[in-house]
Design an enzyme around this catalytic site. Structure first.
Site, PDB file in Angstrom:
ATOM      1  N   ALA A  62       5.157  -2.990  44.180  1.00 38.80           N
ATOM      2  CA  ALA A  62       6.481  -2.972  44.804  1.00 38.80           C
ATOM      3  C   ALA A  62       7.172  -1.672  44.394  1.00 38.80           C
ATOM      4  O   ALA A  62       8.037  -1.655  43.514  1.00 38.80           O
ATOM      5  CB  ALA A  62       7.285  -4.189  44.367  1.00 38.80           C
ATOM      6  N   GLU A  63       6.754  -0.583  45.028  1.00 32.66           N
ATOM      7  CA  GLU A  63       7.211   0.739  44.614  1.00 32.66           C
ATOM      8  C   GLU A  63       8.708   0.931  44.854  1.00 32.66           C
ATOM      9  O   GLU A  63       9.396   1.580  44.061  1.00 32.66           O
ATOM     10  CB  GLU A  63       6.425   1.834  45.338  1.00 32.66           C
ATOM     11  CG  GLU A  63       4.931   1.845  45.016  1.00 32.66           C
ATOM     12  CD  GLU A  63       4.146   0.775  45.763  1.00 32.66           C
ATOM     13  OE1 GLU A  63       4.707   0.120  46.665  1.00 32.66           O
ATOM     14  OE2 GLU A  63       2.954   0.574  45.440  1.00 32.66           O
ATOM     15  N   SER A  64       9.222   0.368  45.969  1.00 27.13           N
ATOM     16  CA  SER A  64      10.651   0.531  46.264  1.00 27.13           C
ATOM     17  C   SER A  64      11.484  -0.106  45.161  1.00 27.13           C
ATOM     18  O   SER A  64      12.444   0.473  44.667  1.00 27.13           O
ATOM     19  CB  SER A  64      11.000  -0.131  47.591  1.00 27.13           C
ATOM     20  OG  SER A  64      10.149   0.327  48.598  1.00 27.13           O
TER      21      SER A  64
END
Lengths: 319, 280
Positions: A62-64
């Site tokens: 979940a990079e965001s």
């Protein structure tokens, strides 16, 4: 600056230097915290991270959210370092890095690994040719493309203690030795690896060693090529570029990145505003990535010493 | 539990925040009225009785933090902060003017008392979660209050943040959803139905409850509640709450605020204020 380039590979690999540097920074400063998006294994931080769960936060894929969490940590006094593959560390969380990071002045250091063709067997979906272009648009950001382990050991900690959004793109695996251990670098200053009078090769990342190889070939034909490791793509060292454009009268840029928005355009803008000279580039032109061994991809996208050599001859002939 | 006097003060604060919102938007002629009004009631409880803060020292490290992830409702937060003494009330009239410290979407680097810069929906959620993580790692006895919109819930990042908050046990986080049932293009139900938000947050690992947005006593209780999980408060609100005409306007996300309507709405709010003050 002590240059030890002889075309040989380094015994160290980038991911080990990334890992040891993160561990050192975290050990030395309680405010340094490292976040990853389920890719700790890929930069050898997993084993250590599992023993230091309060300082090595695995955010899942979940990079965001990871970029946002890093911004929140920065807002309460931490110095976050986040890592993912360059494609995800830039494209996947660009709005978060831009606004929650840059605009909101929540400083963060971003490691984008597997730069360009170094993504090799992960293929086109994982091959960032545009990460530097994106990051360069963030006001006051710092964008660095790592060419050598000694460079990384010195520059990575300096990035962590610098303000703004700092983007460090790098390969994870092997590299060609360039610098003597202990060399000290200044962010924003290019390194002249080799002096010359006929043409200047301005390169970054994995293309620097190829620039050195090309310069050797050129010298055999009586063409004197300077080679600059422009590891800081932003802020670009305009003074050095102008100096060498004046001195050599021709410039070749070489980058493991799209021609759109990377080193080539940064150098071109500097020269067009001050001292236009014949310029050629070795970069990826309007193409997506694809799968294959790195050596194949370097040929496929023209990211080789041979291409730099050809470009240099062309640039000299246009003077 | 709040006593009658405290409850009365909170009710009055809520109305004063709403008057502040009108004062701000009248000056620019339009703005995010509906969501600012629905946010005003919980803000009154938070800043009137729940949160630790010091208007003279907005960056006090031991303060509780508030993240307005629905950043376009800045006018409600600005009015709250001005009333609480973070900056002069008169400054509210600079909203959205060149070089203002009060931009349409909240900015922590411009406004004293604003703890996070937001505007791109969903992002405030992750930053609040990051702040909660940081405070918890430091062993601080502080809390982070986050308010997202219900339209904002459409953003996938919101759910990444929710999953993270629960998985990392961030019980110093209180996450409000201003469930006013409308977003810019129309109703939540019509555009992208969020379904049962309380059930969703519960399933994500929150201690989730639904409370009427202007039930101040109940809001106080849930805000003060401590759990071993992060707390989610679904605020059952009415967009435009407190001004009948605005409540009844279907498209009240962003509205024109003329001097005439501002005067009318202010009169309505002032009458409500007088009624509370007169109510011994």
């Amino acid at each position: 600056m002590d240059i030890i380039y002889n075309g040989e590979k380094d015994t160290k690999i980038f991911k080990d230097v990334i890992s040891s540097t993160i561990q050192k920074l975290v050990a030395e400063d309680e405010n340094v915290i490292y976040l990853d998006a389920d890719l700790m294994s890929c930069i050898n931080t997993l084993k250590w991270g599992r023993q230091h769960r309060d300082r090595a936060i695995d955010c899942g894929i979940a990079e965001s959210n990871m970029a946002g969490v890093a911004a929140g940590l920065a807002a309460v006094g931490f110095r976050p370092i986040i890592h993912s593959f360059g494609c995800f560390a830039s494209r996947r969380c660009f709005d978060q890095v831009f606004l929650s990071g840059g605009y909101a002045k929540n400083d963060m250091t971003i490691i984008g690994s597997d730069a360009g063709v170094c993504a090799a067997m992960n293929g086109g979906t994982h091959m960032p040719f545009e990460d530097m272009a994106l990051m360069r648009t963030i006001p006051d950001a710092t964008v660095v493309d790592i060419s050598d382990n000694v460079l990384m050991e010195d520059v990575f900690p300096k990035l962590v203690y610098r303000s703004g959004v700092k983007y460090m793109r790098t390969a994870r695996k092997e590299s060609i030795k360039l610098y003597a251990p202990g060399t000290v670098f200044e962010i924003g200053k290019g390194n002249v690896l080799r002096d010359g009078t006929d043409v200047t090769i301005v390169a970054c990342g994995i293309m620097v060693a190829k620039g050195m190889e090309a310069a050797q070939r050129l010298s055999q034909e009586g063409i004197s090529a300077a080679v600059i490791d422009m590891f800081t793509v932003k802020p670009i060292d305009a003074e050095l570029i102008e100096k060498y454009a004046a001195k050599t009268g021709a410039v070749v840029c070489a980058e493991n990145h799209s021609v759109n928005g990377g080193l080539t355009e940064a150098v071109a803008r500097t020269l067009i505003e001050s001292r236009p000279v014949p310029m050629e580039h070795v970069a990826v032109d309007e193409r997506f990535g694809q799968v294959g061994p790195q050596s194949f991809l370097e040929e496929e996208y023209g990211l080789t010493a041979e291409h730099i050599y050809e470009c240099a001859k062309r640039a000299v002939s246009r003077k | 539990m709040l006593d009658d006097r405290q409850l009365k003060e909170i009710k009055k604060l809520a109305i004063r925040i709403k008057i502040g919102v009108i004062d701000e938007l009248e000056e620019v002629g339009s703005g995010h009225l509906g969501g600012s009004l629905s946010a005003a009631d919980p803000l009154a409880v938070l800043y009137g009785a729940v949160m630790k803060y010091d208007p003279k020292n907005p960056k006090w490290e031991e303060r509780d933090k508030f993240v307005l992830s629905k950043g376009h409702c800045g006018p409600a937060l600005y009015a709250t902060l001005a009333i609480k003494g973070f900056f002069p009330y008169e400054e509210l009239k600079t909203l959205n003017k060149p070089h203002t410290n009060l931009p349409s979407h909240v900015d922590k680097n411009k406004t004293p008392g604003v703890d996070m810069t937001t505007g791109s929906l969903g992002q405030g959620a992750s930053t609040a979660v990051g702040m909660a993580l940081g405070e918890k790692l430091r062993g601080k006895n502080t809390r982070v209050f986050l308010m997202t919109g219900d339209g904002e819930i459409d953003e996938g990042q919101v759910w990444e943040a929710a999953m993270f908050a629960a998985a990392k046990g961030l019980n110093n986080l209180c996450w409000m959803v201003d469930f006013n049932k409308k977003q810019l293009d129309g109703t939540i139900k019509d555009i992208l139905d969020t379904g049962d938000l309380e059930a969703k947050f519960s399933a994500f690992g929150f201690d989730a409850v639904t409370v009427k947005g202007d039930d101040y006593a109940a809001l106080y209780e849930v805000f003060m509640k401590r759990s071993d999980k992060p707390v989610a408060v679904i605020l059952d609100t009415i967009k435009g709450r407190g001004i009948k005409e605005v409540e009844e306007t279907p498209d009240n996300h962003s509205m024109t605020v003329s001097h005439e309507s501002a005067a009318r709405w202010r009169d309505e709010l002032k009458a409500a204020l007088s009624a509370i003050e007169g109510d011994k």
